[in-house]
Design an enzyme around this catalytic site. Structure first.
Site, mmCIF file in Angstrom:
data_model
loop_
_atom_site.group_PDB
_atom_site.id
_atom_site.type_symbol
_atom_site.label_atom_id
_atom_site.label_comp_id
_atom_site.label_asym_id
_atom_site.label_seq_id
_atom_site.Cartn_x
_atom_site.Cartn_y
_atom_site.Cartn_z
ATOM 1 N N LEU A 146 0.788 -1.224 0.000
ATOM 2 C CA LEU A 146 0.000 0.000 0.000
ATOM 3 C C LEU A 146 0.823 1.278 0.000
ATOM 4 O O LEU A 146 0.341 2.326 -0.425
ATOM 5 C CB LEU A 146 -0.927 0.012 1.223
ATOM 6 C CG LEU A 146 -1.980 -1.086 1.264
ATOM 7 C CD1 LEU A 146 -2.699 -1.079 2.606
ATOM 8 C CD2 LEU A 146 -2.973 -0.926 0.132
ATOM 9 N N ASP B 58 13.984 2.063 10.425
ATOM 10 C CA ASP B 58 13.709 0.808 11.109
ATOM 11 C C ASP B 58 12.844 1.131 12.315
ATOM 12 O O ASP B 58 13.290 1.774 13.261
ATOM 13 C CB ASP B 58 15.026 0.164 11.549
ATOM 14 C CG ASP B 58 14.823 -1.177 12.245
ATOM 15 O OD1 ASP B 58 13.659 -1.562 12.468
ATOM 16 O OD2 ASP B 58 15.829 -1.825 12.567
ATOM 17 N N TYR C 128 -0.714 -12.266 14.044
ATOM 18 C CA TYR C 128 -1.043 -11.063 13.281
ATOM 19 C C TYR C 128 -2.321 -10.429 13.809
ATOM 20 O O TYR C 128 -2.378 -9.227 14.097
ATOM 21 C CB TYR C 128 -1.191 -11.431 11.807
ATOM 22 C CG TYR C 128 -1.596 -10.294 10.891
ATOM 23 C CD1 TYR C 128 -0.842 -9.117 10.812
ATOM 24 C CD2 TYR C 128 -2.713 -10.414 10.066
ATOM 25 C CE1 TYR C 128 -1.210 -8.090 9.959
ATOM 26 C CE2 TYR C 128 -3.077 -9.401 9.203
ATOM 27 C CZ TYR C 128 -2.328 -8.241 9.158
ATOM 28 O OH TYR C 128 -2.695 -7.235 8.301
ATOM 29 N N ILE D 171 -6.716 -6.622 0.315
ATOM 30 C CA ILE D 171 -6.477 -5.563 -0.668
ATOM 31 C C ILE D 171 -5.884 -6.160 -1.943
ATOM 32 O O ILE D 171 -4.926 -6.930 -1.898
ATOM 33 C CB ILE D 171 -5.515 -4.494 -0.106
ATOM 34 C CG1 ILE D 171 -6.054 -3.957 1.231
ATOM 35 C CG2 ILE D 171 -5.331 -3.371 -1.111
ATOM 36 C CD1 ILE D 171 -7.433 -3.352 1.157
#
Length: 396
Positions: A90, A129, A218, A248
Site C-alpha cells: 500500500l 527501522d 497477526y 487488498i
C-alpha cells in the site's frame, strides 16, 4: 530548539525526570504566552507545535489547564507525512496520492529495504527501522513530520511461521510509533485488518463492536494496536486513527504473505500461464477491496475532522467473494483459465476464522466513505494493468 535546554536529553525515550522538567518548561512557555496577551488556546498550541521536538508522551495539555493536543496541521498548513513500511503493498500507492494532494516533498516513504529506482524518482525516500526508536525519533524531528502512516507489519501467514519476528515488528514497533507520535503531537494512522476478528466473532456481516479473539499472532497484534491506540487517544490526546482493512487487491505490488494473497496471484497466473492453483477452498468467502478504493479511503479518513469521528477504529468494506466467484468473473474475459484447488490447512484455518463480510455503516455515516469498485470493475482493471505490464516487459 527547546530540546537543548533539557539536561541529559538523549535520543532514546525520555526518562521520568526529563519529562517532569519538560512539562515545567511547557508551563513556563504557557505563562509567557499568556503574559504576552495571547490567551487563546490556539495561540498556546502554536507555541507547543513549534517546540514539537520535545513534547511529552506522559501528559496531556489538559492536565495543565490547556486544550487537548492537536496535530499542528488544523490551521491549514500542509502536513509533512512519514509512511513506514512504505515498500509494501500500500505504501507506494498511498504516497502517490498524498503527493498529489500535499506536494511531492511533503511525503516521505521509508522502509528497511532498498527501493527500486522509480521510487527514488517519485519523491523522498529514507531508511527507517521502526524497531530503532532513536532512528524513528530523529526522522520525525529532522523532517518536521506531522502525520505518520504506520504500514510496517508482518502479515498473517508469514507471522504464523515466525511468531517472534511478528511480535517484535507488530507490537514493539507499534509501541515505538505510538510513543514518538505522542511525544511530538502527530496524527497517526495504523491499519488493522479482518484478521483482528476470530472464530467466535459474528461473520456475516461482522460488526465493529463484537467479540474478537483472533487466533493468529497477526490478528492478536492488530487487536493490541487498536486498543493501545485508543488508550493513547483517551489518556494522552493522541490523534490516533485506525481502519480495519479487508483483503487488498493490487496489480502493482507482489503479495506479502497474507491469507488473501490468492486474489492477487490469480490475476498474474491468468495472464502469464492460464493456470492457477488456489490454496483456499473454492467456497471461502472473504471481504476484499481494490487498492484505489483503499488508499482513497485512507486519505479521506486522515483528512476527516477529528470531531466527526465517533470512533477511532472503523470497519472498512467494499465487496465480498469466494475464489470460485472470482475465477468465474475472470473466465468471462479469459475463458481458458484453469483453476485447481490444493488447500493449505494453515491458511484455510486462518480464513475460516475471519469475517465473510464487514459491516461499515459507521464509516459511511461519520466521514462519508463510499467504495467505487465492484467485482466486475475490479477484474477488468486488474487484467488491464497486468496485461499492459506483461506487454511492456516483453517489448524490452
Amino acid at each position: 530548539m527547546f530540546a537543548e535546554r533539557i539536561p541529559g536529553e538523549l535520543s532514546s525515550r525520555p526518562s521520568p525526570s526529563q519529562l517532569t522538567r519538560f512539562m515545567m518548561l511547557l508551563q513556563l512557555i504557557r505563562g509567557a504566552v499568556v503574559h504576552a496577551g495571547s490567551r487563546s488556546p490556539r495561540g498556546v498550541e502554536r507555541w507547543i507545535c513549534a517546540g514539537r521536538g520535545v513534547s511529552s508522551s506522559a501528559h496531556r495539555l489538559s492536565d495543565f489547564g490547556g486544550s487537548r493536543a492537536s496535530s499542528c496541521t488544523d490551521g491549514g498548513d500542509q502536513p509533512k507525512i512519514l509512511i513506514t513500511g512504505g515498500l509494501g503493498q500500500l505504501g507506494v500507492g498511498l504516497a502517490k496520492l498524498l503527493r498529489r494532494q500535499f506536494g511531492k516533498n511533503n511525503v516521505i516513504l521509508s522502509d528497511i529495504r532498498k527501493p527500486p529506482s522509480h521510487v527514488y524518482d517519485n519523491g523522498p525516500f529514507i531508511f527507517s527501522d521502526i524497531l530503532d526508536y532513536k532512528n524513528l525519533r530523529e526522522i520525525v524531528v529532522n523532517n518536521d513530520i506531522s502525520w505518520l502512516v504506520h504500514y510496517s507489519a508482518v502479515l498473517s501467514a508469514v507471522g504464523e511461521n515466525n511468531v517472534a519476528l511478528a511480535k517484535e515488528v507488530n507490537i514493539t514497533g507499534l509501541h515505538n510509533v505510538l510513543d514518538v507520535a505522542t511525544e511530538h503531537g502527530l496524527r497517526v494512522f495504523v491499519p488493522s485488518t479482518i484478521g483482528a476478528f476470530g472464530p467466535s466473532s459474528p461473520r456475516d456481516p461482522t460488526p465493529e463492536l463484537c467479540v474478537q479473539r483472533p487466533r493468529t499472532i497477526y490478528g492478536v497484534s492488530k487487536v493490541h494496536a487498536e486498543l493501545m491506540g485508543e488508550y493513547y487517544h483517551h489518556r494522552y490526546g493522541l490523534d490516533f486513527r485506525c481502519l480495519r482493512y479487508p483483503g487488498i487487491i493490487s496489480a502493482d505490488s507482489q503479495p506479502g504473505g497474507g491469507t488473501t494473497d490468492y486474489a492477487v496471484q490469480i490475476f498474474h497466473a491468468a495472464v502469464k500461464t492460464g493456470r492457477f492453483e488456489c490454496y483456499l477452498r473454492s467456497d471461502t468467502q472473504l471481504p476484499m477491496m481494490y487498492i484505489d478504493d483503499c488508499i482513497r479511503a485512507t486519505l479521506e479518513f486522515l483528512e476527516a475532522p477529528a470531531d466527526s469521528l465517533v470512533s477511532r477504529t472503523y470497519n472498512l468494506s467494499a465487496i465480498s467473494f469466494t475464489p470460485q466467484e472470482l475465477a468465474q468473473v475472470i473466465q468471462k474475459v479469459l475463458p481458458d483459465l484453469e483453476v485447481t484447488y490444493n488447500v493449505d490447512p494453515v491458511r484455510q484455518a486462518i480464513a475460516d476464522g475471519w469475517p465473510k463480510a464487514l459491516e461499515d455503516s459507521a464509516a459511511r455515516r461519520d466521514w462519508g466513505w463510499k467504495h467505487e469498485y465492484e467485482l466486475p470493475e475490479l477484474v477488468q482493471t486488474m487484467l488491464a494493468h497486468i496485461t499492459q505490464g506483461k506487454q511492456l516487459a516483453e517489448a524490452c
